[in-house]
Design an enzyme around this catalytic site. Structure first.
Site, short mmCIF file in Angstrom:
data_model
loop_
_atom_site.label_atom_id
_atom_site.label_comp_id
_atom_site.label_asym_id
_atom_site.label_seq_id
_atom_site.Cartn_x
_atom_site.Cartn_y
_atom_site.Cartn_z
N ASP A 149 0.93 -1.18 0.14
CA ASP A 149 -0.12 -0.15 -0.05
C ASP A 149 0.77 1.28 -0.08
OD1 ASP A 149 0.71 -0.65 2.70
OD2 ASP A 149 -0.72 0.72 3.54
N GLU B 6 -0.07 -1.08 5.50
CA GLU B 6 1.04 -0.45 6.54
C GLU B 6 0.91 0.95 6.83
OE1 GLU B 6 5.17 0.73 7.83
OE2 GLU B 6 3.92 1.62 6.11
#
Lengths: 352, 352
Positions: B71, B125
């Site tokens: 991400d 994250e």
């Protein structure tokens, strides 16, 4: 069924309290006051928005203003009013419909005052200054307020409170440099820097000057602080909002200059300032009023609308039956005897 | 048209960057990664939410994890990617799709590794810890992560960064007593009281301990401050939020104890704490990796997901081609040569 101005101090206060009039919503109460006073042949009544002005024109050499706001803070489950143990409870009882009741009683009963009287009932005192009805009248129709002396029937617990202190707010900004909080030494923490601003406030010695015979008490305090970007960032800005309450021997400009001097070297923005009002109790008309009310006049520390009269060159005092400490509380109340006493003393003064 | 794993480090990084995958929105990229790896006969591929796990099962005596998040932070007008002067620009280039590209290249090419490899690609994250995909895998399927050593391909500018510091946040509250700001001496100003909290922070001497041969650097800082009721009220509460970054020779409990000791006498609430990770570079597998990558390993000061491996008893380091300082910036980029170098060094290590 309009207001019954002959209901006596307690009864009339209850009538006024039971007509809800939170700031901005005073139309009904203003209408009732206007209608009741219009029925008095010795008065000339004017209306401006939700403010009502009633004047005697007896050709007396002097004129006094009796002013009061008719709005209240939001109701806190404390309406309708109720009576208990010689006191009337409810929103606006102390601040300041008991004072408004005294104004209305005097307006209706004192048909032959020793000096001419202007009764001012105004709106929106409990909200932002720009909406204040007395401020609106002062700017668009100052002639309507012209007088030698003014009395604001704000709650003072039956003691004459002279003048008022001014109030100034300023934002003092501490700057730093952002950094990741895992490497804080790469930045400079603005919140840590702001400690020096708080140190200035902690060591500040407020003045307690005597002005026109009354003892004032200044104060310089933080009323807000804010800083922080995120939980993992060394912040680059921290703003301390300070409030300076200054005695009326200082003008608004002097007050701003003082705060700039105290925070010399810091980034400072004065966000708002309202000058105070000197007590003016040395003027004969004011001294005579104070003597008639009895007791020892004291300084008003909080800012009130007397400053608006001061700005028009009219000395003004606060004097009313309400209790300041009860204003804006759910348990707000006023002693019935205090309303009667206030009305009696003022009637005696106005009728010589 | 799926991912072309043979496009080379630069080409594959660009493909990954151009598939937008802001946290929570990684489904398409996870699907592409899953499909590309499923085509490799030497890998067993599993999917969990938007995480993909690919494992070799060559029966080697040891196993290493190569992990990276797929991400990115929100796009800042910096997509699609572009190449300029030997660097690839765009959201996620440094943090950390260049690292993910290295993982994918190794996964596809190294069919005969000297130790078994688990490639972990995970989601979320860049957002709250509770949503972290690696944390989810660690709690529901720790067996999938079992290994002797783990490498997180976070941006480290091509230097092995061992372990990570822990992070703790706490709220320190100063109390006072409300009063009207015109009569400030009737109360006690909580913002002024908070200056003493800031004094503690200003005089705090952070430790710089050596842990397993790496030099850490702690920090205790205000990251937020808030107080104030209204512009005319002496405030009764001021809250300072502090962030303690602690070296991995202290546990989370020890860190909390330390902060409580530093602020003894104050009201304190620890709001969140995440332990760090010891670098573990003394273990042979970690030392061999560090030697193969070259350069001098350094301590990781910011908290990273290596701590999640540490909590599973797996020593872990950070090592990747991205540049930490460019992460989360509009101008984020990565040198193409750095990606190739990282892939070459790791390929050499994995193939012995």
């Amino acid at each position: 069924m309009g207001l019954d101005l002959s209901a006596g101090p307690a009864g009339l206060t209850a009538q006024l309290v039971d007509i809800e009039s939170v700031s901005g919503d005073e139309a009904r109460l203003a209408g009732e006051i206007e209608a009741a006073l219009a029925a008095c042949p010795h008065l000339t009544v004017a209306r401006d928005g939700n403010a009502v002005i009633a004047r005697t024109s007896a050709g007396r050499p002097g004129r006094v203003v009796l002013a009061g706001h008719i709005d209240t803070v939001p109701v806190a489950g404390n309406l309708p009013s109720s009576t208990d143990g010689g006191a009337l409870y409810g929103c606006g009882t102390s601040d300041m419909k008991s004072g408004v009741a005294v104004q209305l009683i005097l307006a209706a009963e004192v048909t032959e005052p020793v000096m001419d009287v202007t009764y001012v009932f105004y709106d929106c005192e409990e909200v932002e200054s720009e909406r204040n009805g007395l401020g609106r009248l002062a700017s668009k129709a100052p002639d309507l307020l012209a007088a030698d002396f003014a009395i604001l029937l704000e709650p003072t617990d039956g003691v004459v409170e002279g003048g008022c202190q001014g109030t100034l707010r300023a934002e003092i900004t501490a700057r730093g440099e952002r950094a990741h909080s895992a490497r804080s030494w790469m930045g400079r923490n603005a919140i840590h820097e702001a400690a020096a601003i708080l140190d200035v406030l902690r060591s500040y010695q407020p003045r307690q000057p005597d002005v026109d015979g009354l003892a004032y008490h200044e104060g310089l305090n933080a009323v807000g602080i804010g800083g922080g970007v995120a939980g993992n960032v060394i912040p680059d800005e921290c703003v301390v909002t300070v409030n300076y309450r200054f005695a009326p021997d200082r003008s608004a400009d002097q007050a701003a200059g003082h705060v700039r001097e105290v925070f010399a070297g810091w980034e400072i923005a004065v966000t708002d300032v309202a000058g105070g009002a000197r007590p003016g109790l040395s003027r004969p008309v004011a001294a005579a009023f104070a003597a008639a009310m009895g007791g020892t006049p004291r300084a008003k520390l909080g800012w009130t609308d007397v400053a608006r009269f001061d700005a028009l060159g009219i000395p003004a005092v606060n004097y009313g039956p309400g209790v300041p400490a009860l204003a804006h509380t759910r348990g707000e109340h006023v002693r019935l005897a205090a309303i009667t006493d206030c009305a009696d003393r003022m009637r005696g003064w106005l009728t010589g």
